[in-house]
Design an enzyme around this catalytic site. Structure first.
Site, PDB file in Angstrom:
ATOM      1  N   HIS A 173      56.369 -10.151  -8.584  1.00 25.40           N
ATOM      2  CA  HIS A 173      57.440  -9.790  -7.656  1.00 25.40           C
ATOM      3  C   HIS A 173      57.164  -8.462  -6.960  1.00 25.40           C
ATOM      4  CE1 HIS A 173      59.562 -13.155  -9.302  1.00 25.40           C
ATOM      5  NE2 HIS A 173      59.509 -12.645 -10.513  1.00 25.40           N
ATOM      6  N   GLY A 197      77.517  -8.018   7.992  1.00 22.34           N
ATOM      7  CA  GLY A 197      77.133  -6.965   8.928  1.00 22.34           C
ATOM      8  C   GLY A 197      76.438  -5.814   8.224  1.00 22.34           C
ATOM      9  N   ASP A 250      83.461  -0.246   5.633  1.00 16.60           N
ATOM     10  CA  ASP A 250      84.301  -0.173   6.834  1.00 16.60           C
ATOM     11  C   ASP A 250      85.753  -0.381   6.387  1.00 16.60           C
ATOM     12  OD1 ASP A 250      84.534  -2.900   6.424  1.00 16.60           O
ATOM     13  OD2 ASP A 250      83.900  -3.476   8.444  1.00 16.60           O
ATOM     14  N   HIS A 251      86.647  -0.561   7.362  1.00 14.25           N
ATOM     15  CA  HIS A 251      88.065  -0.733   7.028  1.00 14.25           C
ATOM     16  C   HIS A 251      88.318  -1.987   6.195  1.00 14.25           C
ATOM     17  CE1 HIS A 251      87.070  -2.793  10.741  1.00 14.25           C
ATOM     18  NE2 HIS A 251      88.074  -3.613  10.539  1.00 14.25           N
ATOM     19  N   CYS A 263      81.749  -4.474   3.460  1.00 16.92           N
ATOM     20  CA  CYS A 263      82.516  -4.765   4.673  1.00 16.92           C
ATOM     21  C   CYS A 263      83.324  -6.027   4.389  1.00 16.92           C
ATOM     22  CB  CYS A 263      81.620  -4.876   5.910  1.00 16.92           C
ATOM     23  SG  CYS A 263      80.403  -6.203   5.890  1.00 16.92           S
ATOM     24  N   GLY A 264      83.813  -6.701   5.407  1.00 16.11           N
ATOM     25  CA  GLY A 264      84.657  -7.871   5.167  1.00 16.11           C
ATOM     26  C   GLY A 264      83.904  -8.994   4.480  1.00 16.11           C
ATOM     27  N   THR A 265      82.785  -9.378   5.068  1.00 20.45           N
ATOM     28  CA  THR A 265      81.968 -10.450   4.491  1.00 20.45           C
ATOM     29  C   THR A 265      80.748  -9.938   3.746  1.00 20.45           C
ATOM     30  OG1 THR A 265      80.684 -10.546   6.532  1.00 20.45           O
ATOM     31  CG2 THR A 265      82.564 -12.079   6.341  1.00 20.45           C
ATOM     32  N   HIS A 316      64.010  -9.962  -9.322  1.00 21.10           N
ATOM     33  CA  HIS A 316      62.937 -10.438  -8.435  1.00 21.10           C
ATOM     34  C   HIS A 316      62.732  -9.587  -7.186  1.00 21.10           C
ATOM     35  CE1 HIS A 316      62.604 -14.876  -9.996  1.00 21.10           C
ATOM     36  NE2 HIS A 316      62.612 -13.992 -10.969  1.00 21.10           N
ATOM     37  N   ASN A 317      63.794  -8.971  -6.704  1.00 20.91           N
ATOM     38  CA  ASN A 317      63.710  -8.265  -5.411  1.00 20.91           C
ATOM     39  C   ASN A 317      63.841  -6.751  -5.533  1.00 20.91           C
ATOM     40  OD1 ASN A 317      65.845 -10.874  -4.834  1.00 20.91           O
ATOM     41  ND2 ASN A 317      63.816 -10.929  -3.896  1.00 20.91           N
TER      42      ASN A 317
HETATM   43  C1  RB5 Z   1      85.498  -6.390  10.471  1.00 18.38           C
HETATM   44  O1  RB5 Z   1      86.487  -7.117  11.095  1.00 18.38           O
HETATM   45  C2  RB5 Z   1      84.361  -7.326  10.036  1.00 18.38           C
HETATM   46  O2  RB5 Z   1      83.727  -7.862  11.154  1.00 18.38           O
HETATM   47  C3  RB5 Z   1      83.382  -6.580   9.162  1.00 18.38           C
HETATM   48  O3  RB5 Z   1      84.034  -6.029   8.081  1.00 18.38           O
HETATM   49  C4  RB5 Z   1      82.240  -7.388   8.562  1.00 18.38           C
HETATM   50  O4  RB5 Z   1      82.708  -8.512   7.899  1.00 18.38           O
HETATM   51  C5  RB5 Z   1      81.111  -7.650   9.471  1.00 18.38           C
HETATM   52  O5  RB5 Z   1      80.127  -8.301   9.123  1.00 18.38           O
END
Ligand code: RB5
Length: 147
Positions: free
Chosen positions: A137, A74, A12-13, A69-71, A102-103
């Protein structure tokens, strides 16, 4: 690293900047990459890109995928909805290694707002080269497909 099967990648962005750097790294390793986007830092829904990449791994079109993504949270939630996808959120090298041993993870997820590019490259390299151990496994991950 020798040439292996193509890799499908998406973000994503919030993961866009790291995706571009990871993509350059994969190409420098002589790997073929299919980029499903996103292609700018304009705000998008991570879900759409997670679906695009995980769908191509689930269908068998690609053996390996990378989502950012950011974290990473998601993207991993979306990707693991897909049958035959074993998405692993790995923001450290040990997890990346274990997710393969293992996975048998076939989709690597990174947090673009969590780690820097050098660590990301190390994680990708370890994830690409570490083999699945099989054995006990294998029967464990096979149970995923009975759910
Ligand atoms: C975007 O703001 C953020 O929510 C997304 O990149 C991600 O971290 C979602 O889990």
């Amino acid at each position: 690293m020798k040439n292996t099967a193509p890799i499908v990648i998406g973000s994503d962005h919030a993961g866009y900047a790291l995706k571009e750097l990871v993509k350059d790294y994969l190409i420098a390793l002589n790997l073929e990459v299919e980029d499903c986007g996103t292609f700018s830092e304009d705000s998008v829904d991570y879900t759409d890109f997670g679906i695009a990449v995980a769908g191509k791994v689930s269908s068998g079109d690609f053996n390996r995928g990378i989502l950012i993504c950011g974290t990473g949270l998601g993207m991993s939630m979306v990707a693991n909805r897909f049958k035959y996808v074993r998405a692993a959120l790995c923001n450290d090298i040990f997890s990346a290694m274990m997710s393969r041993q293992h996975n048998d993870s076939n989709l690597l997820v990174l947090g673009g707002r969590v780690i820097g590019v050098e660590l990301a490259k190390e994680i990708v390299q370890v994830w690409l080269k570490t083999p699945f151990e099989g054995g006990r496994h294998k029967s464990r991950i096979d149970k995923f497909d009975t759910i």
